[in-house]
Design an enzyme around this catalytic site. Sequence first.
Site, PDB file in Angstrom:
ATOM      1  N   PRO A   2       0.825  -1.206   0.000  1.00  0.00           N
ATOM      2  CA  PRO A   2       0.000   0.000   0.000  1.00  0.00           C
ATOM      3  C   PRO A   2       0.861   1.258   0.000  1.00  0.00           C
ATOM      4  CG  PRO A   2      -0.864  -1.600   1.551  1.00  0.00           C
ATOM      5  CD  PRO A   2       0.457  -2.133   1.079  1.00  0.00           C
ATOM      6  N   GLU A   3       0.439   2.246  -0.761  1.00  0.00           N
ATOM      7  CA  GLU A   3       1.209   3.479  -0.871  1.00  0.00           C
ATOM      8  C   GLU A   3       0.572   4.576  -0.028  1.00  0.00           C
ATOM      9  OE1 GLU A   3       2.592   4.188  -4.911  1.00  0.00           O
ATOM     10  OE2 GLU A   3       2.067   2.135  -5.449  1.00  0.00           O
ATOM     11  N   LYS A  51       3.953   5.870   4.742  1.00  0.00           N
ATOM     12  CA  LYS A  51       3.251   4.596   4.744  1.00  0.00           C
ATOM     13  C   LYS A  51       3.062   4.051   6.157  1.00  0.00           C
ATOM     14  CE  LYS A  51       5.339   3.474   0.262  1.00  0.00           C
ATOM     15  NZ  LYS A  51       6.157   2.487  -0.491  1.00  0.00           N
ATOM     16  N   ASN A 165       5.451   1.632  -5.758  1.00  0.00           N
ATOM     17  CA  ASN A 165       5.783   1.166  -7.091  1.00  0.00           C
ATOM     18  C   ASN A 165       4.834   1.696  -8.168  1.00  0.00           C
ATOM     19  OD1 ASN A 165       7.719  -0.244  -8.499  1.00  0.00           O
ATOM     20  ND2 ASN A 165       6.515  -2.123  -8.594  1.00  0.00           N
ATOM     21  N   ARG A 249      12.338  -4.088  -6.986  1.00  0.00           N
ATOM     22  CA  ARG A 249      10.929  -4.019  -7.311  1.00  0.00           C
ATOM     23  C   ARG A 249      10.771  -4.207  -8.818  1.00  0.00           C
ATOM     24  NH1 ARG A 249      11.000  -4.110  -2.600  1.00  0.00           N
ATOM     25  NH2 ARG A 249       9.875  -2.845  -1.063  1.00  0.00           N
TER      26      ARG A 249
END
Length: 261
Positions: A2-3, A51, A165, A249
């Site tokens: 989650p961002e 975050k 991401n 990533r």
Amino acid sequence: MPEGDTVWRACKRLNQALAGQELVRTDFRVPSLATTDLSGRTMLEVVARGKHILMRLSGELTVHSHFRMDGSWHLYRPGERWRGGPDHEIRVVLETAPWTAVGYRLPVLDLVATGKEDTVVGHLGPDLLSPSFDRALAIANVESDPGRTVSEALLDQRNLAGIGNFYRTEVCFLLGLHPWRPVEAVDVPAAIDLSRKLMKANVRNGAQVSTGIDRPGQRSWVFERAGKPCRRCGTTILSSTLGEPTRERVTYWCPACQPEA
């Protein structure tokens, strides 16, 4: 993972439900906090820092958590069935008279003095969603390592907090930046400003959208679209891993819209 916008929305829901409420029962299911009892304390506020989630309680205590890949907080009314996962995945239960907050699969969960929150979030750069966002500091942080790839620099929470991401991938596409382009060859202020604009818009919208079309399968330009045609030029979207060991990533890009040179 989650961002920042997702975490911000979660904190807003938790704050609306719990702020001003007295905890009538707490149940920590992690070894370091197994004997902790916070009943009788009042939930003052729930706020996001990048975050990270900070639940501030009376008596100068803060419950700190982070979702990472799989964590989540769920809210339930008294008597409502809990649906966040099996019981063995519950890490904490915070109960008030009208609501019960249940934390599932939280890989980070600790208790700190409110005055010492910097011990858990002090390493973070400026929060993109904060009303007091320090744009100049964020720019300086990213530009401090000119040879680093723009993808890694934007994703580094020590530079600026909140980007994940999805945003780093989509911002690179929208600005025509190859993911491996070095910071010194990038308009850093433009990248930061666009990241903040997208995140703030998506806080309101409730979904991560960069295309302007909030429909399943149409929300992103390149993110998670490897092997599919670019929405802009039709070239096949590529993907690869990028980043330092243990921090890699998957990144996505259009080789035509985001040339290496």
